[in-house]
Scaffold this active site. Structure first.
Site, PDB file in Angstrom:
ATOM      1  N   ASP A   1       0.860  -1.315  -0.398  1.00  0.00           N
ATOM      2  CA  ASP A   1       0.243  -0.306   0.268  1.00  0.00           C
ATOM      3  C   ASP A   1       1.054   1.735  -0.358  1.00  0.00           C
ATOM      4  O   ASP A   1       2.207   0.898   0.085  1.00  0.00           O
ATOM      5  CB  ASP A   1      -0.964   0.101   1.182  1.00  0.00           C
ATOM      6  CG  ASP A   1      -0.480  -0.191   2.508  1.00  0.00           C
ATOM      7  OD1 ASP A   1       1.090   0.203   2.789  1.00  0.00           O
ATOM      8  OD2 ASP A   1      -1.261  -1.096   3.162  1.00  0.00           O
TER       9      ASP A   1
ATOM     10  N   ASN B   1      -8.818  -3.677  13.658  1.00  0.00           N
ATOM     11  CA  ASN B   1     -10.285  -4.053  13.742  1.00  0.00           C
ATOM     12  C   ASN B   1     -10.548  -4.820  12.314  1.00  0.00           C
ATOM     13  O   ASN B   1     -10.941  -5.306  11.920  1.00  0.00           O
ATOM     14  CB  ASN B   1     -10.725  -2.713  12.899  1.00  0.00           C
ATOM     15  CG  ASN B   1      -9.843  -1.734  11.663  1.00  0.00           C
ATOM     16  OD1 ASN B   1      -9.320  -2.757  11.123  1.00  0.00           O
ATOM     17  ND2 ASN B   1     -10.332  -1.012  11.237  1.00  0.00           N
TER      18      ASN B   1
ATOM     19  N   HIS C   1      -7.891  -5.164  10.049  1.00  0.00           N
ATOM     20  CA  HIS C   1      -7.359  -5.246   8.067  1.00  0.00           C
ATOM     21  C   HIS C   1      -6.030  -5.984   7.883  1.00  0.00           C
ATOM     22  O   HIS C   1      -5.348  -5.696   8.810  1.00  0.00           O
ATOM     23  CB  HIS C   1      -7.736  -3.199   8.005  1.00  0.00           C
ATOM     24  CG  HIS C   1      -6.388  -2.798   8.290  1.00  0.00           C
ATOM     25  ND1 HIS C   1      -6.661  -1.796  10.215  1.00  0.00           N
ATOM     26  CD2 HIS C   1      -5.188  -2.221   8.548  1.00  0.00           C
ATOM     27  CE1 HIS C   1      -5.663  -1.293   9.791  1.00  0.00           C
ATOM     28  NE2 HIS C   1      -4.274  -1.481   9.459  1.00  0.00           N
TER      29      HIS C   1
ATOM     30  N   GLU D   1     -10.130  -1.837   4.737  1.00  0.00           N
ATOM     31  CA  GLU D   1     -10.707  -1.799   6.197  1.00  0.00           C
ATOM     32  C   GLU D   1     -11.970  -3.108   5.872  1.00  0.00           C
ATOM     33  O   GLU D   1     -12.400  -3.827   4.791  1.00  0.00           O
ATOM     34  CB  GLU D   1     -11.262  -0.019   6.040  1.00  0.00           C
ATOM     35  CG  GLU D   1     -10.411   0.296   6.285  1.00  0.00           C
ATOM     36  CD  GLU D   1      -9.320   0.435   7.033  1.00  0.00           C
ATOM     37  OE1 GLU D   1      -9.904  -0.415   8.126  1.00  0.00           O
ATOM     38  OE2 GLU D   1      -8.760   2.064   7.132  1.00  0.00           O
TER      39      GLU D   1
END
Length: 221
Positions: free
Chosen positions: A49, A115, A117, A122
């Site tokens: 990323d 979370n 990810h 996401e």
């Protein structure tokens, strides 16, 4: 936690294509690699990323991170990252995905967010997603704010390999360190397969290695 370097050595026996990740979790690994005789000069790397809006020499860009933590000591034959300053981000995401599809990732490094990810995928991201532009969750921006002067400086968008892009790798190494990752790792290992936990997609991959300092149990049911 088992040592990942033997896995890298086994792969590093010729032309190999690596998917690389960033963040605090990866820094000790890259520091150890830099002290070894592992040679990546015949290898290609693709980064997972990159932030949108940061130039490559910005201290918080992932291009800068990779140079500081790995590439300055262990250069690759070619290293690819999305262009954070691309004038058309959607076209840049498509360009990067096309480049990925021209190669076959032998080995993908991943961290995991609180979370769930992976990369910047996401919760709610389709398991069929390819490289795309994403608006970052507030929780992700808060987690990364420690690297910036304030949360207002944390970019709101990023490029990320999609989950399908990640799942094409032949082998995936997921590193989860620290108590803050316990709950989400337990949910992944409990086979809670849902797009609300992006990392749960990994339970369907045939060759995943999980390295953790946590004592967690896998649900065998």
């Amino acid at each position: 936690m088992h040592e990942p370097l033997p896995s890298l050595r086994l792969l590093n026996n010729g032309s190999t294509t690596f998917g690389l990740a960033t963040g605090g979790t990866m820094e000790p690994l890259y520091a150890k690699i830099c002290k070894t005789d592992i040679d990546f000069s015949n290898c290609i790397s693709f980064n997972l990323d990159e932030y949108v809006g940061l130039e490559a020499n910005h201290e918080q860009s992932y291009a800068y991170y990779m140079h500081q933590h790995l590439f300055h000591e262990k250069p690759f034959q070619a290293s690819y990252l999305p262009n954070g300053l691309a004038t058309n981000p959607l076209e840049e995401a498509a360009r990067y995905e096309a480049l990925l599809q021209q190669h076959s990732l032998d080995f993908q490094l991943l961290g995991i967010g609180q979370n769930g990810h992976i990369g910047f995928n996401e919760p709610g991201t389709s398991f069929e997603s390819l490289t795309h532009l994403v608006t970052l969750e507030e929780s992700t921006r808060q987690a990364n704010a420690r690297f910036f002067s304030s949360i207002n400086e944390v970019p709101t968008q990023a490029f990320t390999m999609g989950i399908q892009s990640i799942m094409r790798a032949k082998c995936i190494l997921l590193i989860a360190v620290g108590e803050t990752k316990r709950e989400v790792l337990e949910r992944v290992l409990a086979s809670d397969y849902t797009e609300e936990i992006p990392a749960s997609a990994l339970t369907k991959h045939p060759n995943v290695i999980i390295l953790t300092d946590l004592q967690v149990e896998e649900n065998k049911s």
